[in-house]
Design a protein around this motif. Structure first.
Motif, PDB file in Angstrom:
ATOM      1  N   THR A  28       0.897  -1.143   0.000  1.00 13.02           N
ATOM      2  CA  THR A  28       0.000   0.000   0.000  1.00 13.02           C
ATOM      3  C   THR A  28       0.937   1.195   0.000  1.00 13.02           C
ATOM      4  O   THR A  28       2.042   1.139   0.540  1.00 13.02           O
ATOM      5  N   ARG A  82      -7.474  -4.501  -4.109  1.00  8.12           N
ATOM      6  CA  ARG A  82      -7.682  -3.645  -2.944  1.00  8.12           C
ATOM      7  C   ARG A  82      -7.802  -4.543  -1.726  1.00  8.12           C
ATOM      8  O   ARG A  82      -8.330  -5.637  -1.815  1.00  8.12           O
ATOM      9  N   SER A  85      -8.605  -2.054   5.135  1.00  9.17           N
ATOM     10  CA  SER A  85      -7.662  -1.227   5.904  1.00  9.17           C
ATOM     11  C   SER A  85      -7.343  -1.852   7.256  1.00  9.17           C
ATOM     12  O   SER A  85      -6.266  -1.640   7.789  1.00  9.17           O
ATOM     13  N   ARG A  92     -11.405   0.214   2.089  1.00  5.60           N
ATOM     14  CA  ARG A  92     -10.470  -0.501   1.229  1.00  5.60           C
ATOM     15  C   ARG A  92      -9.271   0.376   0.903  1.00  5.60           C
ATOM     16  O   ARG A  92      -9.404   1.588   0.747  1.00  5.60           O
ATOM     17  N   ASP A  94      -5.998   0.903  -1.749  1.00  3.99           N
ATOM     18  CA  ASP A  94      -5.405   0.545  -3.031  1.00  3.99           C
ATOM     19  C   ASP A  94      -4.016  -0.015  -2.788  1.00  3.99           C
ATOM     20  O   ASP A  94      -3.340   0.371  -1.831  1.00  3.99           O
ATOM     21  N   SER A  95      -3.594  -0.905  -3.654  1.00  6.05           N
ATOM     22  CA  SER A  95      -2.251  -1.463  -3.535  1.00  6.05           C
ATOM     23  C   SER A  95      -1.513  -1.259  -4.854  1.00  6.05           C
ATOM     24  O   SER A  95      -2.127  -1.053  -5.903  1.00  6.05           O
TER      25      SER A  95
END
Length: 155
Positions: A28, A82, A85, A92, A94-95
């Motif tokens: 992330t 995704r 958290s 969610r 993003d990666s």
């Protein structure tokens, strides 16, 4: 032992990776500024499977990883993935996929749900003596064996 060559050869090989070693397949944040790592392993049929999400990285660890990681090419199967958290959250994150070249040893709860660690794991250290190919595929009952088949390795 006559000659000692067998023992010398055995000591030259790195020990097998502990079950707590996985490759870093995404982060992330960005590879230049990683916030957490996403750890994976290959299945026996070559799929790349997400098996754990790391806890937030300390600044020195972020800097070390930033020096050694690079973005993945377009064929990486984790593009667009995704992750939550935190446990139980619908938020969610993003990666960003990274080239799966680094192996990390981690510590954490052993509870697994659908092939993934339920709780985030703590990155213990990088294993520069290992490559992703050294991380064994899971057993049929093991971590990632029952995870959904959504991430196919590029052929």
């Amino acid at each position: 032992m006559p000659g000692g060559s067998a023992s010398a050869a055995a000591s030259a090989r790195p020990p097998p990776p502990p079950d707590s070693c996985r490759f870093i397949g995404a982060v992330t944040g960005t590879p230049a500024h990683p916030e957490t790592v996403l750890l994976g392993r290959r299945t026996p049929d070559g799929d790349l499977r997400l098996v754990a999400r790391g806890t937030p990285l300390a600044p020195p660890r972020r800097a070390l990883l930033a020096e050694r990681m690079s973005s993945a090419g377009p064929g990486h199967p984790w593009h667009g993935m995704r992750v939550s958290s935190h446990g139980g959250s619908h938020d969610r994150l993003d990666s960003t996929p990274v080239a799966p070249r680094l192996v990390a040893e981690f510590e954490g709860d052993t509870a697994v749900d659908r092939g993934r660690r339920r709780q985030p794991v703590r990155l213990h250290r990088l294993r520069t003596d290992l490559t992703p190919e050294d991380v064994p595929a899971p057993s049929v009952e093991g971590e990632a064996a029952r995870a959904p088949r959504t991430h196919r390795a590029p052929g």
